[in-house]
Design a protein around this motif. Structure first.
Motif, PDB file in Angstrom:
ATOM      1  N   ALA A 117       8.493  -8.419  -5.342  1.00  0.00           N
ATOM      2  CA  ALA A 117       7.134  -8.409  -4.783  1.00  0.00           C
ATOM      3  C   ALA A 117       7.121  -8.225  -3.276  1.00  0.00           C
ATOM      4  O   ALA A 117       6.109  -7.789  -2.707  1.00  0.00           O
ATOM      5  N   TRP A 153       8.833  -6.050  -1.628  1.00  0.00           N
ATOM      6  CA  TRP A 153       9.120  -4.667  -1.232  1.00  0.00           C
ATOM      7  C   TRP A 153       7.900  -4.024  -0.575  1.00  0.00           C
ATOM      8  O   TRP A 153       6.771  -4.122  -1.104  1.00  0.00           O
ATOM      9  N   VAL A 179       6.104  -1.857  -3.170  1.00  0.00           N
ATOM     10  CA  VAL A 179       5.248  -2.607  -4.086  1.00  0.00           C
ATOM     11  C   VAL A 179       3.924  -2.951  -3.417  1.00  0.00           C
ATOM     12  O   VAL A 179       2.838  -2.784  -3.990  1.00  0.00           O
ATOM     13  N   GLN A 180       3.992  -3.407  -2.178  1.00  0.00           N
ATOM     14  CA  GLN A 180       2.775  -3.773  -1.465  1.00  0.00           C
ATOM     15  C   GLN A 180       1.897  -2.560  -1.188  1.00  0.00           C
ATOM     16  O   GLN A 180       0.663  -2.638  -1.294  1.00  0.00           O
ATOM     17  N   GLN A 240       0.156  -1.568  -4.455  1.00  0.00           N
ATOM     18  CA  GLN A 240      -0.941  -2.454  -4.827  1.00  0.00           C
ATOM     19  C   GLN A 240      -2.215  -2.127  -4.052  1.00  0.00           C
ATOM     20  O   GLN A 240      -3.315  -2.451  -4.508  1.00  0.00           O
ATOM     21  N   ALA A 255       1.340   4.350  -1.750  1.00  0.00           N
ATOM     22  CA  ALA A 255       2.700   4.381  -2.288  1.00  0.00           C
ATOM     23  C   ALA A 255       3.356   5.734  -2.027  1.00  0.00           C
ATOM     24  O   ALA A 255       4.539   5.805  -1.662  1.00  0.00           O
ATOM     25  N   ASN A 311      13.582  -1.462   1.022  1.00  0.00           N
ATOM     26  CA  ASN A 311      13.156  -2.145  -0.201  1.00  0.00           C
ATOM     27  C   ASN A 311      14.400  -2.777  -0.818  1.00  0.00           C
ATOM     28  O   ASN A 311      14.925  -2.328  -1.838  1.00  0.00           O
ATOM     29  N   CYS A 345      13.239  -2.452 -11.794  1.00  0.00           N
ATOM     30  CA  CYS A 345      12.167  -3.071 -11.020  1.00  0.00           C
ATOM     31  C   CYS A 345      10.942  -2.162 -11.007  1.00  0.00           C
ATOM     32  O   CYS A 345      11.043  -0.989 -10.620  1.00  0.00           O
ATOM     33  N   ALA A 364       7.847  -0.791  -9.347  1.00  0.00           N
ATOM     34  CA  ALA A 364       7.384  -0.714  -7.962  1.00  0.00           C
ATOM     35  C   ALA A 364       5.935  -0.251  -7.866  1.00  0.00           C
ATOM     36  O   ALA A 364       5.262  -0.539  -6.879  1.00  0.00           O
ATOM     37  N   ALA A 365       5.453   0.482  -8.860  1.00  0.00           N
ATOM     38  CA  ALA A 365       4.053   0.934  -8.881  1.00  0.00           C
ATOM     39  C   ALA A 365       3.643   1.128 -10.327  1.00  0.00           C
ATOM     40  O   ALA A 365       4.439   1.562 -11.169  1.00  0.00           O
ATOM     41  N   PRO A 395       3.700  -4.548 -10.950  1.00  0.00           N
ATOM     42  CA  PRO A 395       4.460  -4.215  -9.748  1.00  0.00           C
ATOM     43  C   PRO A 395       5.110  -5.461  -9.139  1.00  0.00           C
ATOM     44  O   PRO A 395       4.462  -6.502  -8.985  1.00  0.00           O
ATOM     45  N   GLY A 396       6.389  -5.342  -8.825  1.00  0.00           N
ATOM     46  CA  GLY A 396       7.155  -6.465  -8.307  1.00  0.00           C
ATOM     47  C   GLY A 396       7.971  -7.188  -9.354  1.00  0.00           C
ATOM     48  O   GLY A 396       8.882  -7.940  -9.026  1.00  0.00           O
TER      49      GLY A 396
END
Length: 356
Positions: free
Chosen positions: A49, A51, A54-55, A58, A64, A146, A179, A181-182, A242-243
């Motif tokens: 979370a 990364w 990821v942020q 979101q 992204a 990341n 993982c 990520a999106a 995500p995360g």
């Protein structure tokens, strides 16, 4: 009145699967400790979370994309897999299994990302999928920005980018941490022992290098694939945000679905064995070549040989042989492994001209 349940053949494989075990709030030391010892799947909620990708995701797919393009050197095209809208994201064989329902082309990453954004709100877009692209080669600096300290030796980290997709159940020899990520992902897992119930396709003609289950997990045809009903009793499933990440142990079958119009997955593979060890798949292919079509009595005899020298091998297997004379029965290292390869190369070149 509650409507009747659909017939089993119409229920998706994940409908009755049990949840994958979950862990929350792992720190770096706990993650490294777990990855060194886990032998069953785990969902790791929020482990990535922090990364920036990821942020950014979101906030929006556009953010992204901007994050990804910040690492794109633009010097190498990526391999983009595309399929018609009718495929509904299922990248698979064509109807008679003479080929596939998709095509591949080499494109700049920025073109792929722009195309994904173009189709964000299209209800029936073509499938677009960039699979298993090595991060350090194509997006230098991404892993440092990341970061996730795995504590494992020489992981190979790849990125997967696309829209809604359904990737048939397959297995990998390495352990795998994937993982999200999106976007959201659904992963459906089966233990390795379910191989006989998953109706696996050809070993040597595959969509992406690994043999895949021929069952459509969205609508399993139990008339054609009746043993899949047993596989479903062993299924495990999770929907990842995500995360989140999922740990997939070596050889566990995994069916991956991208659930949103823009998805990014970052995964790392590693094998906790010396680099000089060969792929077990090579041994399986040689086993098919040399053993599968023997008369049944001979197969049974060779099974005893494999159990003795491979699967049940221990300190006493060669204890009766002087240590300096044990040859391939001694513990292997890089040099002795290369000698074994030399012997195999000579034997394979000789083919059937000499005695086994």
């Amino acid at each position: 009145m509650t409507p009747p349940a659909p017939p089993a053949s119409a229920r998706p494989a994940h409908a009755d699967a049990r949840p994958i075990d979950e862990l929350h709030g792992l720190d770096a030391a706990q993650l490294a400790q777990g990855l060194a010892h886990w032998t069953t799947p785990k969902v790791l909620r929020g482990v990535a979370a922090h990364w920036p990708l990821v942020q950014a995701a979101q906030r929006s797919p556009h953010d992204a994309v901007r994050h990804l393009l910040g690492f794109d050197h633009g010097q190498m095209p990526v391999t983009a897999t595309t399929a018609a809208p009718e495929a509904q994201g299922r990248l698979f064989y064509n109807a008679d299994m003479s080929g596939f329902n998709f095509r591949r082309e080499q494109l700049p990453l920025k073109v792929v990302l722009a195309t994904l954004l173009k189709y964000l709100h299209d209800p029936a877009p073509p499938s677009i999928y960039v699979a298993s692209t090595t991060v350090d080669s194509f997006l230098p600096g991404f892993s440092q920005a990341n970061e996730l300290a795995l504590g494992v030796s020489a992981p190979l980290t790849s990125i997967w980018i696309g829209n809604r997709s359904r990737i048939a159940a397959h297995q990998d020899a390495p352990d795998n941490l994937a993982c999200v990520a999106a976007g959201r992902r659904r992963v459906t897992l089966f233990p390795p022992a379910q191989v006989g119930n998953l109706y696996v396709g050809p070993l040597d003609f595959t969509p992406a290098g690994q043999a895949i289950s021929l069952v459509d997990f969205h609508a399993p045809d139990l008339a054609r694939f009746p043993r899949f009903a047993e596989a479903m009793t062993h299924a495990q499933v999770a929907e990842l945000e995500p995360g989140d990440a999922v740990f997939i142990p070596s050889l566990w079958w995994h069916h991956m679905e991208g659930l949103d119009a823009f998805n990014v997955l970052v995964n790392s593979w590693w094998r906790p064995v010396p680099a000089w060890m060969d792929s077990p798949m090579n041994a399986l292919m040689l086993g098919i070549l040399a053993l599968r079509d023997l008369p049944p009595a001979q197969r049974t005899q060779w099974q005893a040989m494999f159990n003795h020298y491979v699967f049940d091998a221990g300190a006493d297997t060669a204890a009766h042989i002087p240590e300096d004379a044990r040859g391939v029965l001694a513990p292997l290292d890089e040099r002795s492994a290369e000698r074994v390869r030399d012997v195999l190369r000579r034997r394979l070149q000789r083919g059937t001209d000499g005695p086994a």
